[in-house]
Design an enzyme around this catalytic site. Structure first.
Site, PDB file in Angstrom:
ATOM      1  N   TYR A   1       0.847  -1.202   0.000  1.00 14.27           N
ATOM      2  CA  TYR A   1       0.000   0.000   0.000  1.00 14.27           C
ATOM      3  C   TYR A   1       0.875   1.243   0.000  1.00 14.27           C
ATOM      4  O   TYR A   1       1.706   1.440   0.892  1.00 14.27           O
ATOM      5  CB  TYR A   1      -0.886  -0.030   1.233  1.00 14.27           C
ATOM      6  CG  TYR A   1      -2.043   0.931   1.207  1.00 14.27           C
ATOM      7  CD1 TYR A   1      -3.330   0.478   0.917  1.00 14.27           C
ATOM      8  CD2 TYR A   1      -1.879   2.276   1.498  1.00 14.27           C
ATOM      9  CE1 TYR A   1      -4.408   1.342   0.909  1.00 14.27           C
ATOM     10  CE2 TYR A   1      -2.960   3.149   1.488  1.00 14.27           C
ATOM     11  CZ  TYR A   1      -4.220   2.673   1.195  1.00 14.27           C
ATOM     12  OH  TYR A   1      -5.285   3.526   1.199  1.00 14.27           O
TER      13      TYR A   1
ATOM     14  N   TYR B   1      -6.049   5.162  -6.842  1.00 15.77           N
ATOM     15  CA  TYR B   1      -6.148   5.090  -5.390  1.00 15.77           C
ATOM     16  C   TYR B   1      -7.551   4.625  -5.038  1.00 15.77           C
ATOM     17  O   TYR B   1      -8.461   5.413  -4.857  1.00 15.77           O
ATOM     18  CB  TYR B   1      -5.857   6.476  -4.808  1.00 15.77           C
ATOM     19  CG  TYR B   1      -5.959   6.571  -3.304  1.00 15.77           C
ATOM     20  CD1 TYR B   1      -4.972   6.029  -2.492  1.00 15.77           C
ATOM     21  CD2 TYR B   1      -7.029   7.224  -2.706  1.00 15.77           C
ATOM     22  CE1 TYR B   1      -5.061   6.126  -1.114  1.00 15.77           C
ATOM     23  CE2 TYR B   1      -7.115   7.327  -1.327  1.00 15.77           C
ATOM     24  CZ  TYR B   1      -6.131   6.782  -0.537  1.00 15.77           C
ATOM     25  OH  TYR B   1      -6.222   6.885   0.827  1.00 15.77           O
TER      26      TYR B   1
END
Lengths: 143, 144, 411, 390
Positions: C315, C366
């Site tokens: 991430y 995202y």
């Protein structure tokens, strides 16, 4: 360049409830207090209603702090994208490790961004960005 | 020390202005603004979608059409508020659930029907009330 | 506080965890469907619409009908109301619903919770999804997004940050990043290769926001400083879009259209004294204890180690967030991640550890990390745009610097 | 189905509430910490044993905050589930799947003094809090249908109409709740039982719902500790083994405002959840010794009795007539702690009373209670559990 505010844009106020009221009430009086468990002799930040070590709700007390500490880390707000519109850029948020061991963030009010360094000695001061709001801040201190 | 809540009392808008938030609902409210009652229907399996939504719960089609409806129906249920929960509404007032002849149900207010005259099964028809230049509400009166 | 003290010495208390033999997730559950919408800067649609499309595609990809779905996993930050979503999808009865706290830190936990549900028989097919209009709608990451945090997160400690103009997750993260650079002597001029390589990956991925927009190391260093030490190209790309995955048991997965992607391990961690990016009162600020702990737990459950991982999806809300994870997960030593990424060869598709091969959150999209899970699945199916040859194992993590989660997946 | 099942894998081993009050004068944070501490003590566990935290998202205090104060070292399963007590089910799956040792569920709210349930919708709208079901409220709030009470009243009128029930007959449900509450020191809203006259005199809140139909808000915190049935054996109290746990939703289901489905006076979520629950537990309705139903609104108790299969459709109110069946020596003792009507509206109180019946420690103990049913979420996504004495 000292910390500057942009007139007409309110500064966000802290959220105050019975768990942290003594802290902000003290700041209003220009006093700096920290929460401690008197049984365990441990300081906490942010404040809480129970000591995580002994699970006591009664042993928590507010004790005066020396107000002294050192810059542990810092962020320079140099671009609009991340900055709060009510404050003139560049401004600096410092993370200060207090002599008592806990760390708090605030602005540094009397230093240029490129003056600030990790390990810089600072002490608590106060300002009032708008009516009815008193904040604790940090200023330079001779080591 | 005051808190955020103390210093900034919320401004209370008329609840009617809360209406259009989801894009799926926009065509519905635009039509009501023109004093037309249209409902969303699946282009593929012809299932009504009320409230509006982007997908058909029966066949998962994303295609839909907006179809004018009769505006006639019957009262399916109703409530009355003896005290108002919001300054925009003067108590006592009634809220009705109307089952349209086409099947879907709409929550609304009665026009020209006293609360003690309301009955489940009463035939009603749509009327429109303008709230602003381009925003209206649909309400229901006794069917003529 | 014990866990944080032990983090200093990296002494992992595995005896406190349920024995691996009791774990019903490990290799007994699988991801069988993936779906996504277009990733864009302005979708022109609401999040409900995006969620419906991604879920419909994931269910179809799994070869299922919507009526087969009996579980739904969401993030609490998701703005789509679950009853409304159920009504739109037309699911008659969900036997299991659950929500994972907040956003990015919960991405892998979505799959973990779904796996626990199918493993324990609470549901048969669980959909996990995330839909957001981060680019065109509400922004979580920017100064004007503070109101979102006020309502969505615990408010008490923000009183110590907001009045000081300190109110965006990236600037909070800049604080621990600065400390980390200080402790390990990292120089700004050595950074940037992470962002450059991710942008290279995006050039082969037509779905990526930065498709067709390459980035050189020089351009990186010329990009403006956002919140020192973070430059513009250190930061993720605000996106409108949605992604979804379908989780079921390994037994069922065998008879489904795609190569099953088994869940070899799944873990979540929220250590004491953790906040969202502002955990400044932990003994170590220059590190990610929750990521370290998740890594230890993933390796314990799967029986694998860093050397066994073929591809990583870490991430990356900003470049350092992913790079420090390389250290915490054991792919390099403490303070070595900038060296690890230097020149980019190790993290390219034929390198030691191909990293965020779709372009990641920096260059693909995202979608709060759910798009990293879908990329890991594509790698293990062999259908990625930047396919790692013979990829058999993948590690996926969720948001660093807050309660987080992770997965190890295998073919 | 294979042998994968939640049945008998987990047990509730700790329960606690803080003092419940109309005005606690305390923060929700403080209430949560106290409740969790007491529940872990009640279980005979150490805080270090707890590695999972589940809660309802609508509660104010985040697990990260709770951890800071009660010292939970590392939460390795966190769920913020929605509605009723469905978060407990997520904890059950975590333990059953072998990824957690012990899970704490907590709930804390100042529903009496602070945020009142009736104001939530309005406040949320003004904050544009889309955690609520906005697409639907868009079609209700412009017409002044603004409160949960109003949404429930719309359903209740139709329910009474379809079955030809006089509104006054519902009064037996709050009357019996008041009897139970008067015996339970934790349930603060009735010092003595009320009768049907009191019900008939009760003011209309939203016609046809009266004050006495609606559970009042309350301030307080509560917590429940779960662990595996195996580990539960050596602990302090008789474990309440989770025989079954289930959730139910339905398409066209909303939160109280289920106006678009074919029959608005039915609770299909409760029926679907109940069928699944009894299937998982492998017992019949007649095996249930005591039930805690969701009485946020009194008429919903009658509707739940029907949907759960304890009586025929439309006969729920008749089932409650004179209260005999619901009392402690009746056919199906219901809401033996006083329910939400007597104790205040906070999900989880029903679970705690269900466990007390299994332990034999209820203020209105059902003789030899072995199997206890708990239901939450009437009028919205539903959940329930069946507990049995170990």
């Amino acid at each position: 360049m000292p910390l500057e505010y942009i007139p007409g844009i309110p500064i966000l106020r802290p959220y105050v409830d019975p768990d942290n009221q003594p802290f902000w009430d003290a700041v209003d009086r220009h006093e700096f207090v920290l929460q401690r468990c008197s049984d365990c002799d441990v300081y906490f930040q942010p404040p809480r209603p129970m000591c995580p070590h002994c699970l006591s709700m009664d042993s928590l007390e507010w004790v005066p702090s020396s107000g002294r500490g050192e810059v542990y880390s810092f962020v320079v707000f140099a671009a609009d994208r991340m900055a709060y519109p009510g404050m003139k850029i560049p401004y600096v948020v410092v993370l200060v490790e207090m002599e008592e061991g806990v760390r708090l963030t605030a602005n540094i009010v009397d230093a240029e961004p490129d003056e600030v360094y990790i390990g810089m000695p600072v002490e608590v001061t106060y300002n009032s960005p708008m009516e009815g709001l008193t904040l604790y801040q940090f200023k330079k201190r001779a080591s | 020390m005051t808190t955020q809540a103390d210093s900034e009392a919320p401004v209370i808008p008329h609840p009617a202005l809360w209406a259009v938030l989801y894009r799926s609902s926009t065509p519905f409210w635009e039509a009501v603004g023109r004093h037309e009652l249209t409902l969303q229907r699946c282009s593929d399996c012809k299932t009504w979608r009320m409230p509006p939504r982007p997908m058909c719960p029966r066949c998962q089609s994303a295609e839909s059409e907006w179809v004018p409806v009769s505006g006639r129906g019957t009262i399916h249920s109703w409530v009355t508020y003896p005290e108002s929960p919001h300054p925009a509404f003067e108590a006592p007032y009634a809220v009705i659930l109307v089952e349209l002849d086409e099947g879907p149900r709409l929550v609304s207010n009665p026009v020209g029907i006293a609360p003690d005259e309301l009955e489940i099964g009463m035939p009603v028809e749509v009327v429109f009330e303008d709230v602003s230049d381009d925003f209206a509400l649909y309400k229901f009166q006794r069917a003529g | 506080m014990q866990m944080l003290e032990e983090y200093r010495t990296k002494s992992y208390r595995q005896h406190l965890r349920p024995p691996v033999e009791e774990n019903l997730i490990r290799d007994k559950t699988a991801i069988v469907g993936i779906g996504q919408t277009e990733y864009s800067r302005d979708s022109g649609r609401d999040e409900l619409d995006l969620a419906c499309e991604a879920i419909k595609k994931a269910v179809a990809d799994a070869g299922l009908k919507m009526s087969d779905i009996d579980g739904l996993e969401a993030l609490t930050l998701d703005r789509v109301s679950m009853p409304t979503l159920i009504g739109s999808l037309g699911i008659e009865n969900l036997r299991f619903t659950s929500e994972v706290s907040f956003g990015g830190g919960g991405a892998c936990a979505l799959v973990m919770h779904a796996a626990a549900a199918v493993a324990s028989g609470a549901a048969d097919y669980v959909v996990c999804y995330r839909a957001l209009n981060e680019a065109s709608g509400h922004r979580y990451g920017r100064g004007d997004g503070y109101a979102e945090y006020l309502k969505a997160a615990p408010t008490l400690h923000y009183g110590y940050y907001f009045p000081y103009g300190f109110l965006t997750p990236l600037s909070w993260a800049a604080m621990y990043t600065k400390r980390w650079m200080h402790e390990y002597g990292i120089k700004l001029e050595d950074t940037g290769w992470y962002s450059v390589v991710l942008r290279e990956y995006a050039q082969n991925n037509p779905e990526a926001i930065f498709y067709g927009k390459p980035l050189t190391i020089e351009e990186f260093h010329e990009s403006p400083m956002i919140s020192a030490p973070l430059r513009l190209f250190d930061c993720c790309v605000d996106t409108d879009g949605a992604a979804a995955v379908v989780v079921t048991t390994a037994d069922r997965a065998k008879d489904m259209p795609h190569t099953p992607v088994y869940i070899a391990a799944a873990a979540q961690s929220s250590p004491i004294e953790t906040e969202i990016q502002t955990s400044y009162n932990r003994p170590v600020v220059a590190g990610l204890p929750e990521t370290w702990y998740v890594g230890q737990e993933l390796y314990r459950q799967s029986g694998l180690g860093p050397a066994d991982i073929d591809v990583a999806q870490l991430y990356d809300p900003f470049s350092y967030g992913a790079m420090i994870q390389l250290e915490e997960l054991g792919f390099c030593g403490p303070g070595e991640c900038v060296d690890f990424c230097q020149g980019g060869d190790r993290i390219r598709v034929d390198g030691e550890l191909p990293l965020n091969t779709s372009g990641g959150l920096l260059s693909e999209a995202y979608i709060h990390g759910v798009n990293l899970i879908t990329e890991a699945v594509r790698q293990l199916r062999g259908t990625a745009h930047n396919q790692v040859t013979d990829a058999e194992t993948a590690i996926v993590t969720a948001g660093p610097g807050l309660p987080t989660s992770g997965l190890i997946l295998r073919k | 189905m294979t042998e994968r099942t939640l049945k008998d894998k987990t047990a509730i081993v700790g329960i606690a509430t803080t003092d419940l009050a109309r005005d606690s004068g305390r923060t929700e944070y403080s209430l949560a910490c106290e409740a969790v501490k007491l529940a872990v003590e009640d279980a005979g566990l150490e805080m270090a044993d707890v590695d999972g935290i589940v809660k309802d998202i609508s509660d104010g205090i985040d697990p990260m905050y709770l951890q800071k104060a009660v010292g939970i070292d590392n939460a390795q399963y966190c769920s913020d589930s929605h509605w009723g007590t469905s978060a407990i089910m997520t904890g059950v799956t975590a333990i059953a799947a072998g990824i957690c040792n012990a899970v704490v569920y907590y709930r804390c709210l100042n529903g009496g003094s602070g945020r009142r349930a009736g104001n939530d919708f309005r406040a949320a709208r003004e904050m544009k809090d889309e955690g609520l079901d906005l697409i639907r409220y868009d079609f209700y709030s412009p017409f002044g249908l603004l409160t949960p009470d109003g949404l429930a009243a719309m359903t209740v009128r139709r329910y009474l109409h379809e079955h030809g029930i006089e509104a006054e007959e519902v009064g037996w449900i709050p009357a019996v709740a008041s009897e139970y509450a008067a015996r339970n020191p934790d349930a603060i809203f009735f010092d003595e039982p009320i009768g049907l006259d009191d019900y008939a005199d009760s003011t209309m809140r939203v016609d046809p719902l009266r004050e006495l139909d609606c559970a009042p808000g309350v301030d307080g915190g509560l917590a429940v500790v779960l662990t595996s049935a195996e580990r539960a054996k050596g602990l302090r109290h008789t474990p309440a083994v989770v025989m079954g746990v289930a959730q139910g939703t339905s398409t066209e289901g909303e939160l109280l405002s289920n106006f678009t489905r074919p029959d608005i006076s039915a609770l299909p979520e409760i029926r679907l959840m109940g069928d699944e629950l009894f299937r998982v537990a492998g017992i019949d309705r007649s095996d249930v010794d005591v039930a805690q139903l969701d009485d946020r609104y009194a008429p919903y108790v009658a509707m739940q009795l029907e949907e759960l299969g304890f009586c025929e459709s439309g006969s729920g109110v008749a089932f409650c007539e004179k209260g005999e069946r619901l009392r402690v020596d009746g056919e199906l003792p219901v809401n033996t702690g006083g329910g939400f009507l007597g104790g205040g509206f906070t999900y989880g109180l029903n679970v705690i009373e269900g466990v007390r019946q299994i332990r034999g420690t209820s203020a209105s103990q059902v003789d030899g209670a072995e199997i206890s049913l708990v239901v939450s979420g009437a009028g919205g996504p539903a959940d329930g559990m069946i507990l049995r004495r170990a």
